[in-house]
Design a protein around this motif. Structure first.
Motif, PDB file in Angstrom:
ATOM      1  N   GLY A 282       0.786  -1.221   0.000  1.00 38.44           N
ATOM      2  CA  GLY A 282       0.000   0.000   0.000  1.00 38.44           C
ATOM      3  C   GLY A 282       0.817   1.268   0.000  1.00 38.44           C
ATOM      4  O   GLY A 282       0.260   2.357  -0.096  1.00 38.44           O
ATOM      5  N   LEU A 283       2.149   1.183   0.138  1.00 39.21           N
ATOM      6  CA  LEU A 283       2.986   2.364   0.171  1.00 39.21           C
ATOM      7  C   LEU A 283       3.174   2.947  -1.221  1.00 39.21           C
ATOM      8  O   LEU A 283       2.976   2.279  -2.230  1.00 39.21           O
ATOM      9  N   TYR A 284       3.597   4.209  -1.266  1.00 35.93           N
ATOM     10  CA  TYR A 284       3.861   4.877  -2.530  1.00 35.93           C
ATOM     11  C   TYR A 284       5.351   4.807  -2.876  1.00 35.93           C
ATOM     12  O   TYR A 284       6.208   4.699  -2.005  1.00 35.93           O
ATOM     13  N   GLU A 285       5.633   4.887  -4.174  1.00 31.51           N
ATOM     14  CA  GLU A 285       7.004   5.012  -4.655  1.00 31.51           C
ATOM     15  C   GLU A 285       7.161   6.375  -5.300  1.00 31.51           C
ATOM     16  O   GLU A 285       6.237   6.883  -5.939  1.00 31.51           O
ATOM     17  N   TYR A 286       8.346   6.970  -5.129  1.00 29.92           N
ATOM     18  CA  TYR A 286       8.582   8.322  -5.612  1.00 29.92           C
ATOM     19  C   TYR A 286       9.737   8.329  -6.602  1.00 29.92           C
ATOM     20  O   TYR A 286      10.701   7.579  -6.474  1.00 29.92           O
ATOM     21  N   SER A 287       9.622   9.195  -7.594  1.00 32.45           N
ATOM     22  CA  SER A 287      10.674   9.351  -8.595  1.00 32.45           C
ATOM     23  C   SER A 287      10.731  10.795  -9.045  1.00 32.45           C
ATOM     24  O   SER A 287       9.814  11.588  -8.779  1.00 32.45           O
ATOM     25  N   LEU A 288      11.807  11.128  -9.739  1.00 35.70           N
ATOM     26  CA  LEU A 288      12.029  12.487 -10.231  1.00 35.70           C
ATOM     27  C   LEU A 288      11.600  12.560 -11.695  1.00 35.70           C
ATOM     28  O   LEU A 288      11.902  11.667 -12.481  1.00 35.70           O
ATOM     29  N   THR A 289      10.880  13.616 -12.062  1.00 38.78           N
ATOM     30  CA  THR A 289      10.438  13.763 -13.446  1.00 38.78           C
ATOM     31  C   THR A 289      10.505  15.231 -13.861  1.00 38.78           C
ATOM     32  O   THR A 289      10.466  16.134 -13.005  1.00 38.78           O
ATOM     33  N   LEU A 290      10.634  15.458 -15.174  1.00 32.76           N
ATOM     34  CA  LEU A 290      10.577  16.813 -15.728  1.00 32.76           C
ATOM     35  C   LEU A 290       9.219  17.087 -16.370  1.00 32.76           C
ATOM     36  O   LEU A 290       8.989  18.159 -16.911  1.00 32.76           O
ATOM     37  N   ASP A 291       8.318  16.113 -16.285  1.00 35.66           N
ATOM     38  CA  ASP A 291       6.993  16.202 -16.895  1.00 35.66           C
ATOM     39  C   ASP A 291       5.989  16.704 -15.859  1.00 35.66           C
ATOM     40  O   ASP A 291       5.664  15.999 -14.901  1.00 35.66           O
ATOM     41  N   SER A 292       5.494  17.915 -16.049  1.00 37.94           N
ATOM     42  CA  SER A 292       4.596  18.514 -15.067  1.00 37.94           C
ATOM     43  C   SER A 292       3.242  17.824 -15.013  1.00 37.94           C
ATOM     44  O   SER A 292       2.515  17.948 -14.016  1.00 37.94           O
ATOM     45  N   THR A 293       2.868  17.094 -16.082  1.00 40.10           N
ATOM     46  CA  THR A 293       1.555  16.444 -16.101  1.00 40.10           C
ATOM     47  C   THR A 293       1.472  15.303 -15.100  1.00 40.10           C
ATOM     48  O   THR A 293       0.380  14.866 -14.747  1.00 40.10           O
ATOM     49  N   HIS A 294       2.613  14.776 -14.665  1.00 46.96           N
ATOM     50  CA  HIS A 294       2.625  13.686 -13.684  1.00 46.96           C
ATOM     51  C   HIS A 294       3.155  14.150 -12.327  1.00 46.96           C
ATOM     52  O   HIS A 294       3.614  13.337 -11.528  1.00 46.96           O
ATOM     53  N   ALA A 295       3.102  15.460 -12.079  1.00 45.22           N
ATOM     54  CA  ALA A 295       3.699  16.006 -10.863  1.00 45.22           C
ATOM     55  C   ALA A 295       2.809  15.771  -9.645  1.00 45.22           C
ATOM     56  O   ALA A 295       1.604  16.047  -9.677  1.00 45.22           O
TER      57      ALA A 295
END
Length: 346
Positions: A282-295
């Motif tokens: 149930g936990l979330y995973e986090y990543s870095l992106t340059l795409d604001s639509t998935h921010a």
């Protein structure tokens, strides 16, 4: 971790011992086009050191606070390239590592595209017409002499291809089938040395766009020309990405004040935190992106950056520059090691 290798279908003329063409997926086309965005200093370093694992530079690692602290007024999360600094909000260290989001959709090229690549690195859409045209241009009459092989390309082969594209008219064949009046030295000020060093920061695609028409063509230029001929939407994802390949800008903070070329500097990119549901719980995973639509949140990058002021070397200083462009501080005693015979011959 095993290295990911990219398959490349290669058609070879056994009689001429030459690659006729290669069939490539969008992944390999993305790699070829990405050559044009690399700063020249990166290219020189990678080619020089690709056989020595100790010289391989690791990707930049980013860190956020373990508690995902954010600014109260806009929910922005802090980001840093250093894991030993404290979070600006809480006393914890910013040591939760996050990676760039790997969406598997490629970079420049539409994922479903397929391409035909000539031995001198012309890239064209893969269709029956282009394949027959490639065979005709190579003077292939006897199809029985052709042999098809699927090769696996890793980092060593790709760097060899990058190297060969500067010096060879047949870089694919080089990889798969082959494995004076002179200036002694010049005495210069720091301005000229700053100019030489600044060339290493210019992306390859920009240098190619600055070349005059009267020089001998290089295979690497064929990649540049191929991108200019590909349609946006059908093969390339956007005009913005096409311009990024053909006319790339310098990295932020690398524009030298005394440059002589029409160069521009990219602004620092806005980074975002992406949150996805974990597949294991149930936990979330986090990543870095340059795409604001998935921010999920905006990131405030507090990493230390060096702002280039004036140039790369301290002045006023004099330097010696050899014919092979080796730069050293000017020391009169060094001239004593140059024999009179060599000087007179030069």
């Amino acid at each position: 971790m095993a290295e990911t290798k990219i398959p490349l279908k290669v058609v070879i003329d056994r009689q001429k011992k030459k690659v006729v063409f290669a069939e490539a997926s969008s992944d390999f086309a993305d790699i070829l086009f990405s050559f044009l965005t690399l700063p020249m200093g990166t290219i020189v370093r990678r080619i020089a050191n690709h056989s020595d694992p100790s010289h391989q530079k690791k990707p930049i690692q980013y860190f956020i606070c373990e508690s995902l602290c954010f600014q109260n007024f806009n929910y922005n999360t802090y980001l840093n390239t250093c894991s030993t600094v404290k979070c600006p909000v809480c006393p914890k260290l910013m040591r939760k590592a996050i990676d760039f989001d790997a969406n598997g959709e490629g970079v420049f090229v539409v994922k479903t595209s397929s391409f035909v690549i000539s031995d001198d690195l012309h890239v064209i859409p893969n269709n029956p017409t282009s394949t027959l045209g490639m065979l005709e241009s190579c003077g292939i009459n006897d199809f029985a002499a052709l042999e098809e092989n699927t090769m696996k390309l890793g980092s060593n082969e790709i760097l060899h291809l990058l190297d060969s594209s500067f010096v060879s008219k047949t870089p694919l064949s080089d990889i798969f089938l082959k494995s004076t009046s002179k200036i002694l030295l010049a005495h210069s000020s720091e301005d000229f040395v700053n100019f030489l060093f600044s060339l290493l920061t210019v992306p390859l695609g920009k240098l190619i766009s600055l070349l005059t028409k009267d020089h001998g063509s290089l295979s690497i230029e064929n990649i540049h020309h191929s991108v200019s001929e590909l349609n946006v939407g059908e093969y390339l994802k956007s005009q913005l990405l096409k311009d990024m390949i053909l006319h790339p800008k310098l990295l932020p903070n690398y524009l030298c004040s005394n440059h002589i070329f029409p160069l521009e500097e990219n602004p620092k990119p806005t980074k975002f935190l992406k949150r996805t549901s974990s597949t294991s719980g149930g936990l979330y995973e986090y990543s870095l992106t340059l795409d604001s639509t998935h921010a999920y949140r905006n990131l405030i990058d507090q990493s230390p950056y060096l702002r280039l002021k004036g140039g790369f070397v301290r002045g006023p200083t004099n330097f010696m520059v050899t014919d092979e462009l080796v730069v050293t501080p000017f020391i009169f005693d060094v001239l004593l090691h140059v024999s009179p015979q060599t000087e007179s011959a030069s």
